[in-house]
Write an enzyme that holds these catalytic residues in place. Structure first.
Site, PDB file in Angstrom:
ATOM      1  N   GLU A  19       0.810  -1.220   0.000  1.00 14.85           N
ATOM      2  CA  GLU A  19       0.000   0.000   0.000  1.00 14.85           C
ATOM      3  C   GLU A  19       0.842   1.268   0.000  1.00 14.85           C
ATOM      4  O   GLU A  19       0.522   2.232  -0.698  1.00 14.85           O
ATOM      5  CB  GLU A  19      -0.911  -0.007   1.240  1.00 14.85           C
ATOM      6  CG  GLU A  19      -1.803   1.215   1.366  1.00 14.85           C
ATOM      7  CD  GLU A  19      -2.645   1.159   2.622  1.00 14.85           C
ATOM      8  OE1 GLU A  19      -3.130   2.223   3.037  1.00 14.85           O
ATOM      9  OE2 GLU A  19      -2.813   0.071   3.187  1.00 14.85           O
ATOM     10  N   ASP A  20       1.938   1.264   0.775  1.00 11.98           N
ATOM     11  CA  ASP A  20       2.671   2.513   1.022  1.00 11.98           C
ATOM     12  C   ASP A  20       4.066   2.561   0.407  1.00 11.98           C
ATOM     13  O   ASP A  20       4.750   3.574   0.534  1.00 11.98           O
ATOM     14  CB  ASP A  20       2.800   2.746   2.539  1.00 11.98           C
ATOM     15  CG  ASP A  20       1.448   2.952   3.197  1.00 11.98           C
ATOM     16  OD1 ASP A  20       0.518   3.393   2.504  1.00 11.98           O
ATOM     17  OD2 ASP A  20       1.320   2.665   4.405  1.00 11.98           O
TER      18      ASP A  20
END
Length: 747
Positions: free
Chosen positions: A83-84
């Protein structure tokens, strides 16, 4: 190990904990996962300024505290990488295998999805979580550990609105999910951390009261603990452990809200847990306690013979201690194995049973819980993300009743459930074709509220169909989702036929061709995906039939004089309230005096809000059509609606336009009515006004409707933004000194 991580976590400390309960675990894989996560998150910081890697490490340590398998611990370390950071799903699959890759994917949020509002985004994220945990419940365990650590560090977030939004989401979704899988410690901590952010003043007040009681009776808990231990020993029980505890602030608050009682009226602020060896010992201990103390009526619950859906087993009983204390307490009796399930729930099934580190296909950890299957059916039946989220919340908050089919099948339902809920719990098709019910052999209305132990026989008919009126009394999310799906399909067909007819008439009056071949090129201009969508939009008055004609043949457009609109009267307390005019086209709405926009209304319809129930954004509402007066909006639980039961064609399906409110920022203040019972003392009115002011609300009318020597009944009209704002005000009043009861007025 405690759920809380008291000291900064390191990879070596994590490996040491895992090695302690799983000596043969693949620790090298855990270290490699840590190295990947540390490199991926390099340069990223948390809100408190710590390196970001401290978060996945803390999440992994929480799961290790529950003795979870290696795949779960590795997933915790990697759960934010996709996600990051630049790490891809394919890299994780190549490095750590399919299981870890799928678990990480299940936890990952839909951050790149372009959605209209945070409400819809939250619903979509939860939708994905449900799908993922239906395949592997460990997705939920990792997600709960992730949310738990985020809540522990939430105070570092600067923006108050962001803190409260995260806390509300935690309280509405993740704490109930923790409860449903039996993780009581996690549920309690999530609730208390959320409560401190959402209602900081009430939380502080309750903690101050608990501290005062603790000081007043510092020796009470130990005295009662020793007394219970002696009673069990005298009954012949040898291996007994007794512990005393206080209810948490949120648990106290929740019970005050549900039972509408003051702090002083609670009987189980102190509770004692008796742990014995066997199931038989539980009932021996119960007999000893009941023989020694006076039993409080209605407080006995046997969850050993009838466990909760999440596997929880225990005996609960309420008793009154002997004089001079005369104090009421709750006693919970269970075995050590039951206690493990009560505290750790599903996580207890995933604890290492041997050195292999992984459960087999036949182990309890892989069984899909019934409630997960129910959520999947709600997901299938719900047409929109927001609707799915609403129905799911209904499914998560359950105070249960247990009923039986004629063949003896046990069906667990939420309190207040009806035969229709029972029918849908058995099977969706039985619910759809339900036409009647026998309860304990007697014909009963479908809105009958089922009781514990009822035997329910559902009567079905070929070709039967759900009634729209069922939605007013069903309480399960599954039943509501199916009913709404059917009603929406029927309503869409009605709108489709009406729209097709209206368009044919409009084109015929203009003397031009209105065939589908002519309409297809203007679909994009009218923002419709298909001809059927266009017919539905015309049928429900979202688009005017002549607007379609003019879009198709622009040369026919001529200046049309705008209809003369009579301005709405300003809101006056005790009348039908402020008026607004529905929009003239599409989803746009003209607002008079900044009123809340609605969806589901045709163009140019005058709308006002009923004074009998004072509907607020957040209420489930319905419109009632009156000739010459437009539409009056009521809450769906308003008793006045019974007056229109004989004319169901006057009901109109309307709802608040939450997306418009999200885009519009601050909501317009509306009037909500509160009913109070308070002590008849000179300071109570000052307490009421000060409390209302603390919650950013204003009193616009106050009436003392009954005054006695020791108490008075008060009606207070307050200006609030929405239902949640009103609930906060009511909550503050319930905790205020001198106020014994506060609730929303229903008439």
């Amino acid at each position: 190990m405690s759920v809380k991580d008291a000291k900064p976590v390191t990879c070596d400390k994590l490996l040491s904990v895992v090695r302690g309960y799983a000596p043969d675990a693949d620790l090298e894989s855990i270290r490699r996962a840590f190295d990947v996560a540390q490199k991926a998150h390099e340069g990223q910081l948390r809100d408190n300024g710590d390196p970001y890697i401290t978060h996945p490490l803390a999440v992994a340590m929480i799961l290790a505290g529950f003795r979870l398998d290696v795949s779960s611990v590795i997933t915790a370390l990697l759960h934010d990488t996709v996600e990051d950071t630049g790490v891809t799903q394919e890299q994780l699959r190549a490095e750590f295998g399919d299981t870890v890759s799928e678990l990480v994917d299940g936890v990952t949020k839909l951050t790149r999805l372009e959605l209209q509002s945070d409400r819809t985004k939250q619903a979509e994220n939860f939708r994905k979580l449900v799908l993922a945990m239906s395949k592997d419940i460990r997705v939920l365990l990792v997600k709960l550990a992730d949310r738990l650590h985020n809540m522990r560090t939430l105070h570092f977030v600067e923006r108050v609105d962001r803190r409260q939004r995260i806390a509300r989401e935690t309280l509405d979704i993740y704490a109930p999910l923790a409860e449903r899988i039996g993780m009581d410690r996690v549920k309690t901590e999530l609730q208390n951390l959320s409560f401190a952010q959402i209602e900081p003043e009430v939380d502080a007040t309750l903690r101050a009261r608990l501290n005062y009681l603790r000081g007043q009776g510092a020796d009470v808990i130990e005295d009662v603990r020793r007394e219970l231990l002696r009673l069990c020993h005298d009954a012949g029980l040898k291996n007994v452990h007794v512990a005393g505890r206080e209810k948490s602030p949120y648990s106290i608050w929740d019970k005050m809200q549900r039972r509408n009682v003051a702090f002083e009226q609670l009987s189980d602020i102190m509770a004692f847990r008796v742990i014995v060896d066997t199931r038989e010992d539980c009932y021996m201990a119960l007999g000893a306690v009941h023989a020694a103390y006076s039993v409080i009526a209605g407080r006995f619950k046997d969850y050993i013979s009838t466990p909760k859906v999440n596997g929880y087993q225990s005996i609960h009983t309420g008793v009154t201690l002997r004089s001079p204390r005369n104090q009421k307490i709750e006693v919970q009796i269970r075995t050590a194995a039951m206690h493990d399930i009560a505290e750790n729930g599903v996580a207890a099934h995933w604890a290492y049973k041997d050195g292999s580190g992984e459960n087999t296909e036949g182990s309890p950890g892989f069984r899909r819980p019934r409630w997960v299957q129910d959520l999947l059916e709600i997901l299938e039946a719900s047409s929109a993300p927001d609707e799915f989220l609403e129905n799911t919340k209904l499914e998560l908050y359950q105070d249960q009743v247990f009923c039986f089919s004629p063949k003896g099948q046990l069906i667990s339902l939420p309190r207040g459930a009806t035969p229709v809920d029972f029918a849908y719990a058995v099977h969706s098709q039985i619910g759809d074709s339900c036409v009647g019910a026998r309860v304990n052999g007697r014909l009963m209305p479908l809105r009958y509220e089922l009781q514990n132990g009822d035997q329910v026989e559902i009567m079905t008919a070929r070709g039967g169909a759900p009634s729209p009126s069922w939605e007013r009394f069903v309480v399960t999310g599954k039943a509501r989702a199916r009913i709404r799906r059917y009603v929406a399909a029927q309503q869409r067909q009605t709108y489709l036929d009406a729209g097709r007819s209206a368009l044919a008439k409009a084109f015929r009056q203009e003397g031009v061709d209105g065939s589908e071949k002519i309409l297809e090129p203007v679909l994009k201009t009218l923002k419709q995906n298909s001809l059927h969508d266009l017919y539905v939009a015309v049928g429900n008055n979202s688009i005017g039939a002549r607007d379609v004609v003019y879009a198709t043949y622009p040369e026919l457009r001529r200046a049309v004089r705008a209809p003369r609109m009579v301005p709405g009267l300003p809101g006056v307390l005790g009348t039908a309230g402020p008026r607004l005019m529905a929009g003239t086209s599409g989803n746009q709405k003209k607002r008079a005096d900044g009123n809340i926009p609605l969806v589901g209304l045709g163009a140019g319809i005058a709308v006002h809000f009923a004074a009998c129930c004072h509907p607020l954004p957040g209420d489930r509402i319905v419109g009632v059509v009156a000739t010459g007066r437009g539409v009056t909006v009521h809450t769906k639980v308003c008793q006045t609606l019974e007056n229109f039961a004989a004319t169901p064609e006057r009901f109109l399906d309307v709802d608040w336009d939450y997306d418009a409110m999200d885009r519009g920022g601050a909501s317009t203040m509306r009037v909500g009515r509160i009913s109070l019972i308070a002590e008849n003392v000179s300071s109570v009115l000052a307490t009421v006004t000060n409390t209302v002011s603390k919650y950013d609300a204003s009193i616009v009318n106050l009436k003392i409707v009954n005054r006695q020597l020791d108490f008075m009944e008060i009606l207070v009209d307050v200006e609030v933004r929405d239902l949640r704002h009103l609930s906060s005000v009511i909550g503050g009043l319930r905790a205020a000194s001198g106020v014994t009861q506060a609730d929303r007025a229903r008439s």
